[in-house]
Design a protein around this motif. Structure first.
Motif, short mmCIF file in Angstrom:
data_model
loop_
_atom_site.label_atom_id
_atom_site.label_comp_id
_atom_site.label_asym_id
_atom_site.label_seq_id
_atom_site.Cartn_x
_atom_site.Cartn_y
_atom_site.Cartn_z
N VAL A 145 0.74 -1.25 0.08
CA VAL A 145 -0.07 0.01 0.06
C VAL A 145 0.94 1.12 0.03
O VAL A 145 0.31 2.11 -0.54
N LEU A 146 1.96 1.22 0.68
CA LEU A 146 2.83 2.49 0.68
C LEU A 146 3.21 2.81 -0.43
O LEU A 146 3.89 4.14 -0.73
N ASP A 147 3.55 2.06 -1.55
CA ASP A 147 3.80 2.24 -2.63
C ASP A 147 2.86 3.35 -3.62
O ASP A 147 3.44 4.00 -4.38
N LEU A 148 1.90 3.52 -2.73
CA LEU A 148 0.78 4.43 -3.55
C LEU A 148 1.13 5.95 -3.15
O LEU A 148 0.53 6.91 -3.76
N MET A 149 2.08 6.04 -2.26
CA MET A 149 2.26 7.37 -1.53
C MET A 149 3.07 8.23 -2.66
O MET A 149 3.87 7.84 -3.24
N ASP A 150 2.40 9.59 -2.63
CA ASP A 150 3.23 10.58 -3.32
C ASP A 150 4.50 10.80 -2.85
O ASP A 150 4.68 10.78 -1.56
#
Length: 230
Positions: A145-150
Motif C-alpha cells: 500500500v505504501l507504494d501508492l504514496m506521493d
C-alpha cells in the motif's frame, strides 16, 4: 482561493495538511448529506472543485450540478448523465441513478488522488494499471500500500494514517453502492483511532491487464514499501 490542480501547491502540502483537508471535505459532505435541511447530492465532486483558503481549509465548490432531495429519500435518477469522467460512480454512468453514495464514490477518488498525487484518469497506456483505482487495488491486495504514496510525502507521512486512508478510499469506490459507507461513517473511520474499518471488496472500474488479482487472505496490508493533478 486555490485548488488542488495547482502543481506548486500540491508539492508544498505535507501529510498533516493533506489529512486535515481530507477530513474537511468529509465533514462538508456529512453536512450536505445528513445535517442540511434538504439533502444535497453534489454530483460533480472532484479535486478541481475543492478550494483551499489561506489556512488550507477546504471548501466544496461548484454546485451547478447539485440536486436537492426532500425528506428521507436518498436517491433519484436522470436520463441526462452529467459529471466528470473518472469521478462518476458506475450506477450513475450506466443507469443514470445518483444518490448520496454517488458522492461517496467521488470522495473516494478524490481521497486517493490527494494521498497519491496522481489523477484517476492519468493512467492512459500505463503498464501499472488502467486507473488510479485499479492501481490502488493492486497495491492493496499485494500488501504494498505504501507504494501508492506521493513521493513528496515519504519523509513526513504517518504510515498508519496513510494505510487507513487507502482502506477508506477503496471502501468508498466499491461497485455496489450498498457496500459503500455513508459519509458520516467515513468521517468516523478517518477521525477515530478506535473505529473498526471493514476490508474492501474489489472496486468498480478495475479491468486488469493480464491475470486477475486475487485478494490476500490478510485483512490489512503490511506496511511496506502531491495531491491529485499530476
Amino acid at each position: 482561493m486555490e485548488t488542488f490542480e495547482d502543481q506548486k501547491l500540491s508539492v508544498s502540502l505535507d501529510w498533516e495538511m493533506r489529512f486535515n483537508i481530507i477530513l474537511g471535505i468529509a465533514r462538508g459532505l456529512v453536512y450536505l448529506h445528513h445535517d442540511s435541511r434538504l439533502r444535497i447530492i453534489h454530483r460533480d465532486l472532484k479535486t478541481s472543485n475543492i478550494l483551499l483558503d489561506k489556512e488550507m481549509n477546504p471548501k466544496i465548490s461548484d454546485f451547478g450540478l447539485a440536486r436537492m432531495i426532500e425528506g428521507k429519500e436518498t436517491e433519484a435518477n436522470t436520463t441526462r448523465v452529467v459529471g466528470t469522467h473518472g469521478y462518476m460512480s458506475p450506477e450513475y454512468v450506466l443507469h443514470g441513478l445518483f444518490s448520496v453514495k454517488s458522492d461517496v464514490f467521488s470522495f473516494g477518488v478524490v481521497l486517493l488522488e490527494i494521498i497519491s498525487g496522481k489523477k484517476n484518469t492519468g493512467f492512459y497506456q500505463s503498464k501499472l494499471a488502467t486507473s488510479l483505482i485499479a492501481y490502488a487495488w493492486r497495491l492493496w491486495v499485494e500488501n504494498h500500500v505504501l507504494d501508492l504514496m506521493d513521493s513528496a510525502l515519504h519523509e513526513v507521512c504517518n504510515a498508519n494514517q496513510f494505510v487507513k486512508c487507502v482502506n477508506v478510499g477503496l471502501l468508498c469506490v466499491q461497485e455496489d453502492p450498498n457496500d459503500r459507507p455513508t459519509m458520516s461513517n467515513v468521517f468516523t473511520m478517518l477521525d477515530s483511532e478506535a473505529a473498526t474499518i471493514p476490508t474492501p471488496k474489489q472496486p468498480a472500474f478495475v479491468p486488469w491487464r493480464g491475470h486477475p488479482i486475487k485478494a490476500s487472505s490478510s485483512s490489512e496490508p503490511e506496511l511496506t514499501s502531491s495531491l491529485g493533478g499530476r
